[in-house]
Design a protein around this motif. Structure first.
Motif, short mmCIF file in Angstrom:
data_model
loop_
_atom_site.label_atom_id
_atom_site.label_comp_id
_atom_site.label_asym_id
_atom_site.label_seq_id
_atom_site.Cartn_x
_atom_site.Cartn_y
_atom_site.Cartn_z
N UNK A 1 45.00 25.63 33.75
CA UNK A 1 45.03 26.01 35.19
C UNK A 1 43.93 27.29 35.47
N UNK A 2 43.18 27.30 36.45
CA UNK A 2 42.00 28.33 36.68
C UNK A 2 42.76 29.68 37.28
N UNK A 3 42.16 30.45 37.54
CA UNK A 3 42.65 31.91 38.02
C UNK A 3 41.69 32.19 39.32
N UNK A 4 42.24 33.05 40.19
CA UNK A 4 41.40 33.53 41.18
C UNK A 4 40.99 35.19 40.75
N UNK A 5 39.96 35.69 41.12
CA UNK A 5 39.45 36.89 41.04
C UNK A 5 39.49 37.83 42.20
N UNK B 1 32.00 35.43 41.33
CA UNK B 1 31.54 35.22 40.32
C UNK B 1 30.79 33.72 40.35
N UNK B 2 29.45 33.47 39.75
CA UNK B 2 28.94 32.27 39.56
C UNK B 2 29.35 31.63 38.24
N UNK C 1 37.39 30.55 36.89
CA UNK C 1 38.06 30.27 38.06
C UNK C 1 38.52 28.90 38.10
N UNK C 2 37.93 27.96 37.28
CA UNK C 2 38.24 26.43 37.17
C UNK C 2 39.26 26.31 35.97
#
Length: 318
Positions: free
Chosen positions: A152-156, A317-318, A139-140
Motif C-alpha cells: 500500500x502506498x503512503x501519503x506525504x 512530489x512527482x 505514494x502508490x
C-alpha cells in the motif's frame, strides 16, 4: 533520504532545491545506526493542554500522547546521534516543534531506510520521518525498477526541498564532474534511496565496457566508509547530507562535492493512506510553525534554510 523526499514554495519541487552550506551544528557521529533495533529516542517536547492544534489529532493519538516515528538515524544533519547518544538534527527539531502545536511527543525509532515504509504499513511506526523523498512510486506503493505493486502506498506531508549530490575523496575526483562520468566507476549509496534509483538509471545509459558498479549499504555512513577506504570512487546522497559530511568529516579534509545537484524533490513525512486525520493534523502543525517563524529558525540552525518552503502540501512530489 533520498532512495530518499522535500518542500518548497509550491511544495511540488522534488528533492533538489539548492540547500546552503551546512552549519556544523552538533558533532557528526560515525557509529552505524542503520540496524533494525528499535533504539527509541523522544523529541524534547511534552504533551500540553494548551497545544493549539491538539484537537485535530485522532482520539487514539491524543490519548497516547506519543507518535512513533520510523527513521534512519544515521543521516546527519537531518537525523543522527550526538556524542551523548541523543537523537538530534533537523527532523527531530521539526518534530519537537510539531509536538508543541499538537500536544504530543514524537518518539524516534531507528531502522534501516529501505524498511521504514514496511514498518509503517505493519504498524511498527505511526509515521516515517527520515529525509524521505516524496515521489509517485512511494505514494502508490510501486517498485521504481519493475513498476510492480509492492504494498500500500503512503501519503506525504511535505516540508523541505533538497537535491542529490555526488562526492569523492578530496583531491581524488577520478575525473567525476557529473553523473555520466560514473560510467566505468564504482559508486556507493544507501540502499532504498533516490540515489540508488538514480544510479540504476544511469547505469543503463553507460556504453559497453564502461559498467557503473553500484554498491548499496544499510546506511550512508557505511557508504562513506567505503569511499574513505578507497573501495569506491564516489558516494551519492542528498545535498544537505553531502554538504554536512564534506564540511565535518576529517575536519573538512576527507571529501569534496563534485558537479551540481540533480533530481530536486520534496522531503515528506510519510503517513498511512487511511490515516488521513493524522496526516491533516501534521500538515496544519507544519504550516503553523512555518507561519510563526519557528520553522525558519530550525532550518537555519542546521544550514538548510535554502530548502525552505512557504507552505506544506500533501503529496507534492512527482
Amino acid at each position: 533520504m533520498t532512495a530518499g523526499s522535500t518542500r518548497r514554495p509550491t511544495a511540488t519541487h522534488p528533492r533538489l532545491a539548492v540547500v546552503g552550506a551546512i552549519a556544523v551544528a552538533g558533532a557528526l557521529t560515525l557509529t552505524g545506526c542503520g540496524d533494525q533495533t528499535k533504539n527509541a529516542q523522544s523529541s524534547d517536547t511534552g504533551a500540553s493542554a494548551s497545544a493549539p492544534l491538539a484537537h485535530l489529532l485522532p482520539a487514539d493519538v491524543r490519548g497516547e500522547g506519543v507518535i512513533d516515528v520510523g527513521s534512519d538515524i544515521a543521516y546527519a544533519p537531518v537525523e543522527f546521534k550526538d556524542d551523548s547518544g541523543k537523537v538530534v538534527g533537523l527532523d527531530p527539531d521539526l518534530a519537537a516543534a510539531l509536538g508543541r502545536q499538537l500536544g504530543v511527543k514524537f518518539q524516534f525509532h531507528n531502522g534501516t531506510f529501505d524498511a521504514l515504509l514496511t514498518g509503517l504499513r505493519s504498524g511498527r511506526y505511526r509515521i516515517a520521518m527520515s529525509a524521505m523523498t516524496d515521489n509517485k512510486s512511494r505514494q502508490q506503493g510501486v517498485d521504481p525498477d519493475t513498476g510492480k505493486k509492492v504494498g500500500e502506498g503512503v501519503d506525504f506531508v511535505d516540508y523541505l526541498s533538497a537535491g542529490v549530490s555526488l562526492y569523492t575523496r578530496k583531491g581524488d575526483t577520478r575525473g567525476i564532474t557529473s553523473w555520466p562520468d560514473l560510467c566505468g566507476k564504482k559508486l556507493a549509496v544507501e540502499r532504498g534511496t533516490v540515489s540508488e534509483d538514480l544510479a540504476k538509471a544511469e547505469a543503463k545509459k553507460c556504453p559497453s565496457g564502461k559498467k557503473l558498479t553500484i554498491e548499496a549499504f544499510d546506511d550512508n555512513q557505511q557508504a562513506e566508509t567505503r569511499l574513505r577506504s578507497g573501495g569506491a570512487d564516489a558516494v551519492s546522497a542528498d545535498f544537505p547530507v553531502a554538504a554536512y559530511t564534506v564540511k565535518t568529516s576529517g575536519g573538512g579534509k576527507d571529501f569534496q562535492i563534485v558537479g551540481e545537484q540533480v533530481q530536486a524533490a520534496p522531503y515528506g513525512i510519510a503517513v498511512g493512506k487511511k490515516d488521513t486525520q493524522l496526516r491533516d493534523a501534521l500538515q496544519a502543525a507544519m504550516n503553523a510553525i512555518i507561519d510563526s517563524g519557528e520553522y525558519q529558525k530550525i532550518l537555519e540552525k542546521w544550514g538548510a534554510q535554502d530548502g525552505a518552503v512557504q507552505e506544506s502540501v500533501i503529496n507534492g512530489g512527482k
